[in-house]
Design a protein around this motif. Structure first.
Motif, PDB file in Angstrom:
ATOM      1  N   CYS A   1       0.835  -1.208   0.000  1.00 17.31           N
ATOM      2  CA  CYS A   1       0.000   0.000   0.000  1.00 17.31           C
ATOM      3  C   CYS A   1       0.868   1.256   0.000  1.00 17.31           C
ATOM      4  O   CYS A   1       0.624   2.191  -0.774  1.00 17.31           O
ATOM      5  CB  CYS A   1      -0.923   0.001   1.215  1.00 17.31           C
ATOM      6  N   ALA A   2       1.863   1.284   0.873  1.00 14.06           N
ATOM      7  CA  ALA A   2       2.749   2.441   0.944  1.00 14.06           C
ATOM      8  C   ALA A   2       3.484   2.650  -0.374  1.00 14.06           C
ATOM      9  O   ALA A   2       3.644   3.787  -0.848  1.00 14.06           O
ATOM     10  CB  ALA A   2       3.751   2.266   2.088  1.00 14.06           C
ATOM     11  N   ALA A   3       3.927   1.558  -0.993  1.00 13.83           N
ATOM     12  CA  ALA A   3       4.629   1.654  -2.275  1.00 13.83           C
ATOM     13  C   ALA A   3       3.725   2.236  -3.347  1.00 13.83           C
ATOM     14  O   ALA A   3       4.131   3.112  -4.129  1.00 13.83           O
ATOM     15  CB  ALA A   3       5.134   0.276  -2.691  1.00 13.83           C
ATOM     16  N   ALA A   4       2.480   1.765  -3.409  1.00 17.03           N
ATOM     17  CA  ALA A   4       1.537   2.279  -4.415  1.00 17.03           C
ATOM     18  C   ALA A   4       1.231   3.748  -4.172  1.00 17.03           C
ATOM     19  O   ALA A   4       1.143   4.545  -5.123  1.00 17.03           O
ATOM     20  CB  ALA A   4       0.253   1.453  -4.388  1.00 17.03           C
ATOM     21  N   VAL A   5       1.069   4.136  -2.910  1.00 15.10           N
ATOM     22  CA  VAL A   5       0.807   5.540  -2.586  1.00 15.10           C
ATOM     23  C   VAL A   5       1.981   6.414  -3.018  1.00 15.10           C
ATOM     24  O   VAL A   5       1.796   7.487  -3.614  1.00 15.10           O
ATOM     25  CB  VAL A   5       0.526   5.707  -1.079  1.00 15.10           C
ATOM     26  N   ALA A   6       3.207   5.957  -2.754  1.00 21.40           N
ATOM     27  CA  ALA A   6       4.390   6.730  -3.120  1.00 21.40           C
ATOM     28  C   ALA A   6       4.520   6.857  -4.636  1.00 21.40           C
ATOM     29  O   ALA A   6       4.738   7.954  -5.173  1.00 21.40           O
ATOM     30  CB  ALA A   6       5.638   6.078  -2.525  1.00 21.40           C
ATOM     31  N   VAL A   7       4.364   5.746  -5.360  1.00 20.03           N
ATOM     32  CA  VAL A   7       4.495   5.779  -6.821  1.00 20.03           C
ATOM     33  C   VAL A   7       3.389   6.627  -7.428  1.00 20.03           C
ATOM     34  O   VAL A   7       3.615   7.358  -8.410  1.00 20.03           O
ATOM     35  CB  VAL A   7       4.485   4.345  -7.383  1.00 20.03           C
ATOM     36  N   HIS A   8       2.197   6.556  -6.854  1.00 18.15           N
ATOM     37  CA  HIS A   8       1.094   7.399  -7.331  1.00 18.15           C
ATOM     38  C   HIS A   8       1.441   8.878  -7.158  1.00 18.15           C
ATOM     39  O   HIS A   8       1.191   9.699  -8.067  1.00 18.15           O
ATOM     40  CB  HIS A   8      -0.179   7.055  -6.559  1.00 18.15           C
ATOM     41  N   ARG A   9       2.034   9.238  -6.029  1.00 12.11           N
ATOM     42  CA  ARG A   9       2.448  10.632  -5.799  1.00 12.11           C
ATOM     43  C   ARG A   9       3.523  11.044  -6.799  1.00 12.11           C
ATOM     44  O   ARG A   9       3.473  12.130  -7.371  1.00 12.11           O
ATOM     45  CB  ARG A   9       2.985  10.804  -4.375  1.00 12.11           C
ATOM     46  N   TRP A  10       4.498  10.173  -7.007  1.00  8.94           N
ATOM     47  CA  TRP A  10       5.573  10.502  -7.939  1.00  8.94           C
ATOM     48  C   TRP A  10       5.045  10.624  -9.364  1.00  8.94           C
ATOM     49  O   TRP A  10       5.578  11.390 -10.170  1.00  8.94           O
ATOM     50  CB  TRP A  10       6.658   9.411  -7.881  1.00  8.94           C
ATOM     51  N   GLY A  11       3.990   9.880  -9.689  1.00  6.79           N
ATOM     52  CA  GLY A  11       3.455   9.909 -11.042  1.00  6.79           C
ATOM     53  C   GLY A  11       2.597  11.118 -11.357  1.00  6.79           C
ATOM     54  O   GLY A  11       2.301  11.373 -12.522  1.00  6.79           O
ATOM     55  N   GLY A  12       2.157  11.840 -10.322  1.00  6.91           N
ATOM     56  CA  GLY A  12       1.364  13.035 -10.559  1.00  6.91           C
ATOM     57  C   GLY A  12      -0.116  12.736 -10.736  1.00  6.91           C
ATOM     58  O   GLY A  12      -0.586  11.620 -10.533  1.00  6.91           O
ATOM     59  N   THR A  13      -0.850  13.744 -11.143  1.00  4.42           N
ATOM     60  CA  THR A  13      -2.314  13.648 -11.193  1.00  4.42           C
ATOM     61  C   THR A  13      -2.821  12.624 -12.202  1.00  4.42           C
ATOM     62  O   THR A  13      -3.948  12.142 -12.086  1.00  4.42           O
ATOM     63  CB  THR A  13      -2.931  15.025 -11.525  1.00  4.42           C
TER      64      THR A  13
END
Length: 312
Positions: free
Chosen positions: A255-267
């Motif tokens: 979950c934390a990994a997906a949240v981080a990658v989602h943030r790095w990927g932008g909107t």
């Protein structure tokens, strides 16, 4: 001789010893947990999960007040005996344990609440997979970096694949995410980089969250369409869990990994991610209110152990 009944289970090979203590009569010490999880002189596991009636546990009494439907408490301990707030794979295995005992029947339309030290977690069942509402992913150091794309560094032998032979230690930027327990997520460029990591040693995290941290190393693998035509990302992950070492999987870590990658990927980044771990695959879905984790849970057997012989 003390005979203790147990069940062994795993979620994507993140494995647990499960104890039915619904009457809250078992005193479980850190030494007991270490002995039970020992892979040579014990049963062997990444942690111990104790089933307790929520109303009988002072730790979660407030949660019963918040939601009268809360009946069961998942008391989770890491393999080193330390107490943990949450375990995403463990929650799914706990759900399978509840079903096996005939205490709960999970469905795909009515979320069932259970108590954890991280708060109430809700569970539904979709086919053979359990889906858990994991609460929101929160930044541990929200003030540390503009836009919170990085807030710490992680050093580990094998991170510099240009000089793997000499195991040159390189510091990589990371982002710290709480899923009820702390995580530090590091992005790597290739699967070769991921494979080169030496996770037999503990990564050096600077700064380290107040209660230690799990460290996830991830490689984004691209975006595609799922069966419903929705954009879905895929990433590969390895994890070093505090109090355990490298494990085959970590649910809160996914979950934390997906949240981080989602943030790095932008909107425009996907809100659903398939996370490939050494033990299999889980699915993480991010909403503005909550992160959902879905994946398998397997009970492999039941038995008894002579606790007087553990560790000998």
């Amino acid at each position: 001789m003390t005979v203790l009944a147990f069940t062994k289970g795993h979620g994507t090979r993140n494995d647990f010893v499960l104890l039915d203590d619904r009457d809250n009569k078992l005193t479980l010490t850190a030494d007991d947990v270490v002995a039970l999880t020992d892979r040579r002189a014990g049963i062997g596991a990444d942690g111990v999960i104790r089933l307790v009636a929520a109303q009988d546990s002072a730790e979660v009494a407030e949660l019963v007040t918040q939601d009268p439907q809360v009946t069961w408490f998942m008391d989770y301990r890491n393999a080193d005996g330390s107490i943990a707030a949450m375990c995403g794979n463990g929650v799914r295995v706990f759900a399978a344990f509840l079903e096996d005992l005939g205490l709960v029947e999970f469905t795909d339309h009515t979320p069932y609440p259970i108590a954890t030290r991280a708060g109430i977690r809700t569970i539904t069942k979709h086919g053979d997979w359990y889906q858990v509402g994991m609460g929101p992913g929160r930044l541990i150091f929200p003030e540390a970096e503009h836009n919170a794309l990085r807030d710490s560094t992680v050093s580990l032998g094998g991170l510099s694949v240009s000089d793997v032979e000499h195991q040159e230690v390189a510091a990589r930027p990371a982002l710290s995410i709480s899923m009820g327990n702390p995580h530090t997520v590091v992005a790597l460029p290739t699967l070769d980089d991921l494979e080169a990591l030496d996770l037999t040693v503990t990564p050096i995290v600077d700064p380290t969250p107040p209660h230690g941290t799990n460290v996830e190393f991830v490689v984004p693998l691209g975006v595609g369409l799922d069966d419903q035509g929705n954009h879905t990302g895929t990433l590969a992950m390895r994890v070093h869990e505090r109090g355990v070492g490298e494990t085959q999987s970590c649910g809160t870590g996914a979950c934390a990994a997906a949240v981080a990658v989602h943030r790095w990927g932008g909107t425009d980044a996907p809100t659903t991610w398939n996370v490939n771990v050494p033990g299999g695959r889980v699915r993480v879905t991010i909403t503005p209110e909550e992160v959902f984790l879905a994946g398998p849970a397997v009970l492999i057997g039941h038995g008894t152990v002579d606790t007087d012989q553990l560790g000998r």
